[in-house]
Design an enzyme around this catalytic site. Sequence first.
Site, PDB file in Angstrom:
ATOM      1  N   ASN A 137      62.550  74.255  24.518  1.00  8.94           N
ATOM      2  CA  ASN A 137      63.558  74.279  22.651  1.00  8.94           C
ATOM      3  C   ASN A 137      64.258  74.113  22.452  1.00  8.94           C
ATOM      4  O   ASN A 137      65.194  73.150  21.891  1.00  8.94           O
ATOM      5  CB  ASN A 137      62.793  75.383  22.433  1.00  8.94           C
ATOM      6  CG  ASN A 137      60.919  75.618  21.611  1.00  8.94           C
ATOM      7  OD1 ASN A 137      60.694  74.302  21.084  1.00  8.94           O
ATOM      8  ND2 ASN A 137      61.023  76.680  22.009  1.00  8.94           N
ATOM      9  N   ARG A 187      71.549  98.542  26.121  1.00  8.05           N
ATOM     10  CA  ARG A 187      71.210  97.311  25.524  1.00  8.05           C
ATOM     11  C   ARG A 187      72.625  97.484  23.513  1.00  8.05           C
ATOM     12  O   ARG A 187      73.115  96.447  23.801  1.00  8.05           O
ATOM     13  CB  ARG A 187      69.867  97.727  23.867  1.00  8.05           C
ATOM     14  CG  ARG A 187      69.370  96.383  23.979  1.00  8.05           C
ATOM     15  CD  ARG A 187      67.890  96.708  23.335  1.00  8.05           C
ATOM     16  NE  ARG A 187      67.084  97.458  24.685  1.00  8.05           N
ATOM     17  CZ  ARG A 187      66.707  96.672  25.609  1.00  8.05           C
ATOM     18  NH1 ARG A 187      66.674  94.857  25.312  1.00  8.05           N
ATOM     19  NH2 ARG A 187      65.283  96.536  26.208  1.00  8.05           N
ATOM     20  N   ARG A 214      65.082  88.848  24.968  1.00  6.19           N
ATOM     21  CA  ARG A 214      65.996  90.187  24.735  1.00  6.19           C
ATOM     22  C   ARG A 214      65.543  91.060  23.440  1.00  6.19           C
ATOM     23  O   ARG A 214      65.098  90.709  22.674  1.00  6.19           O
ATOM     24  CB  ARG A 214      67.498  89.902  24.929  1.00  6.19           C
ATOM     25  CG  ARG A 214      68.074  89.553  26.093  1.00  6.19           C
ATOM     26  CD  ARG A 214      68.210  90.432  27.137  1.00  6.19           C
ATOM     27  NE  ARG A 214      68.755  92.037  27.076  1.00  6.19           N
ATOM     28  CZ  ARG A 214      69.087  93.182  27.315  1.00  6.19           C
ATOM     29  NH1 ARG A 214      68.371  93.762  28.530  1.00  6.19           N
ATOM     30  NH2 ARG A 214      69.332  94.404  26.777  1.00  6.19           N
ATOM     31  N   LEU A 260      66.748  92.848  20.612  1.00 10.63           N
ATOM     32  CA  LEU A 260      67.649  92.920  19.919  1.00 10.63           C
ATOM     33  C   LEU A 260      68.247  94.201  19.480  1.00 10.63           C
ATOM     34  O   LEU A 260      66.980  94.827  18.531  1.00 10.63           O
ATOM     35  CB  LEU A 260      68.439  91.715  18.458  1.00 10.63           C
ATOM     36  CG  LEU A 260      68.153  90.292  19.550  1.00 10.63           C
ATOM     37  CD1 LEU A 260      68.280  89.448  18.617  1.00 10.63           C
ATOM     38  CD2 LEU A 260      69.498  90.111  20.703  1.00 10.63           C
ATOM     39  N   ASN A 315      64.336  82.900  15.098  1.00 15.95           N
ATOM     40  CA  ASN A 315      63.315  82.726  15.941  1.00 15.95           C
ATOM     41  C   ASN A 315      61.657  82.124  16.077  1.00 15.95           C
ATOM     42  O   ASN A 315      61.649  81.521  14.682  1.00 15.95           O
ATOM     43  CB  ASN A 315      63.190  84.176  16.796  1.00 15.95           C
ATOM     44  CG  ASN A 315      62.090  84.412  17.657  1.00 15.95           C
ATOM     45  OD1 ASN A 315      62.612  83.659  18.960  1.00 15.95           O
ATOM     46  ND2 ASN A 315      61.267  84.997  18.268  1.00 15.95           N
ATOM     47  N   HIS A 345      58.546  81.807  17.806  1.00 16.67           N
ATOM     48  CA  HIS A 345      57.489  83.111  18.466  1.00 16.67           C
ATOM     49  C   HIS A 345      56.026  82.037  18.460  1.00 16.67           C
ATOM     50  O   HIS A 345      54.985  81.730  17.831  1.00 16.67           O
ATOM     51  CB  HIS A 345      56.996  84.347  17.507  1.00 16.67           C
ATOM     52  CG  HIS A 345      56.432  84.874  18.201  1.00 16.67           C
ATOM     53  ND1 HIS A 345      56.533  86.009  19.217  1.00 16.67           N
ATOM     54  CD2 HIS A 345      54.558  85.468  17.769  1.00 16.67           C
ATOM     55  CE1 HIS A 345      55.469  86.659  19.579  1.00 16.67           C
ATOM     56  NE2 HIS A 345      54.239  86.000  19.202  1.00 16.67           N
ATOM     57  N   SER A 362      55.224  80.298  15.111  1.00 20.93           N
ATOM     58  CA  SER A 362      55.880  80.235  13.827  1.00 20.93           C
ATOM     59  C   SER A 362      57.540  80.771  14.072  1.00 20.93           C
ATOM     60  O   SER A 362      57.725  81.020  15.070  1.00 20.93           O
ATOM     61  CB  SER A 362      55.236  81.476  13.462  1.00 20.93           C
ATOM     62  OG  SER A 362      54.007  81.862  12.999  1.00 20.93           O
ATOM     63  N   THR A 391      64.377  90.359  11.862  1.00 19.13           N
ATOM     64  CA  THR A 391      64.382  91.605  11.262  1.00 19.13           C
ATOM     65  C   THR A 391      64.526  92.131  12.370  1.00 19.13           C
ATOM     66  O   THR A 391      64.268  92.430  13.439  1.00 19.13           O
ATOM     67  CB  THR A 391      63.594  91.774  10.374  1.00 19.13           C
ATOM     68  OG1 THR A 391      62.236  91.826  10.710  1.00 19.13           O
ATOM     69  CG2 THR A 391      63.504  90.796   9.067  1.00 19.13           C
ATOM     70  N   GLU A 417      62.303  94.355  12.886  1.00 22.35           N
ATOM     71  CA  GLU A 417      60.445  94.955  13.820  1.00 22.35           C
ATOM     72  C   GLU A 417      60.753  93.156  14.409  1.00 22.35           C
ATOM     73  O   GLU A 417      60.792  92.144  14.331  1.00 22.35           O
ATOM     74  CB  GLU A 417      59.766  94.545  12.273  1.00 22.35           C
ATOM     75  CG  GLU A 417      58.426  94.804  12.773  1.00 22.35           C
ATOM     76  CD  GLU A 417      57.278  94.520  12.240  1.00 22.35           C
ATOM     77  OE1 GLU A 417      55.869  94.434  12.172  1.00 22.35           O
ATOM     78  OE2 GLU A 417      57.555  94.483  10.933  1.00 22.35           O
ATOM     79  N   LEU A 418      59.921  93.562  15.784  1.00 29.53           N
ATOM     80  CA  LEU A 418      60.432  92.617  16.394  1.00 29.53           C
ATOM     81  C   LEU A 418      58.978  91.494  16.179  1.00 29.53           C
ATOM     82  O   LEU A 418      57.598  91.900  15.986  1.00 29.53           O
ATOM     83  CB  LEU A 418      59.338  93.747  17.274  1.00 29.53           C
ATOM     84  CG  LEU A 418      59.021  92.407  18.892  1.00 29.53           C
ATOM     85  CD1 LEU A 418      60.407  91.503  19.882  1.00 29.53           C
ATOM     86  CD2 LEU A 418      58.567  92.911  20.307  1.00 29.53           C
ATOM     87  N   ASP A 419      59.413  90.350  15.993  1.00 32.14           N
ATOM     88  CA  ASP A 419      58.410  89.655  15.667  1.00 32.14           C
ATOM     89  C   ASP A 419      57.834  89.304  13.748  1.00 32.14           C
ATOM     90  O   ASP A 419      56.807  88.748  13.963  1.00 32.14           O
ATOM     91  CB  ASP A 419      57.364  88.796  16.705  1.00 32.14           C
ATOM     92  CG  ASP A 419      57.781  88.235  18.151  1.00 32.14           C
ATOM     93  OD1 ASP A 419      58.968  88.094  18.222  1.00 32.14           O
ATOM     94  OD2 ASP A 419      57.586  89.240  19.408  1.00 32.14           O
TER      95      ASP A 419
END
Length: 214
Positions: free
Chosen positions: A15, A66, A92, A94, A108, A110, A137, A142, A144-146
């Site tokens: 990508n 982390r 990772r 975040l 991002n 996904h 997508s 944010t 919240e993951l994905d």
Amino acid sequence: MSGSIVILISGSGSNLQAIIDAVDAGEITGHISAVISNRPEAFGLERAKNVGIHTEVIDHTGYKSREIFDLNLIRKIDEFEPDLVILAGFMRILTPDFVRRYSGKLINIHPSLLPKYQGLHTHKRAIEAGDSEHGASVHFVTEELDGGPVFMQASVPVLSGDTPEALAQRVLIQEHKIFPIAVKWFMQGRVQLQNGTPHLDGVSLEGNIPRLTL
């Protein structure tokens, strides 16, 4: 060369290559200031070096937490004063502090039609669920993951006898198409996050996400 872009990677960088090609073709306003990887062996670093883009490695295995890793990553990213930070296969999770730092300018891609299949093994999960379509997508990141607001998607049919590998390959082709478009729109100022909702040309995309269909 207005507009600074920093791209974070962990792997092969396909990508990343699609975005590099779009910048080189003049389709994206701005320039890639740096490509940063948390894995020194990531092939995407070679892709960047091959076209003279500055690269950095911040190996996450060298940090005790982390939070400390993300703090060092922030310091490095900020050296390039980015208008946009792109996660292009950056594997990772975040910290909230990192996400808040770049709120509204962190995106991002996904490999699923979010909100379906957040997390890993998306292609396998889509097949096992009997879905007729699957895809990718592009979303603002944010805490919240994905789970951040989506502003572009691409879909492909799930075929009879599909394997996760075959489906993944077809989705990846579409990723390479939509990610540069999403970056182009952002750098043109066409896509913006307003009060937690993505807008295109000033119009809310809530419930009306642009989708490229194979």
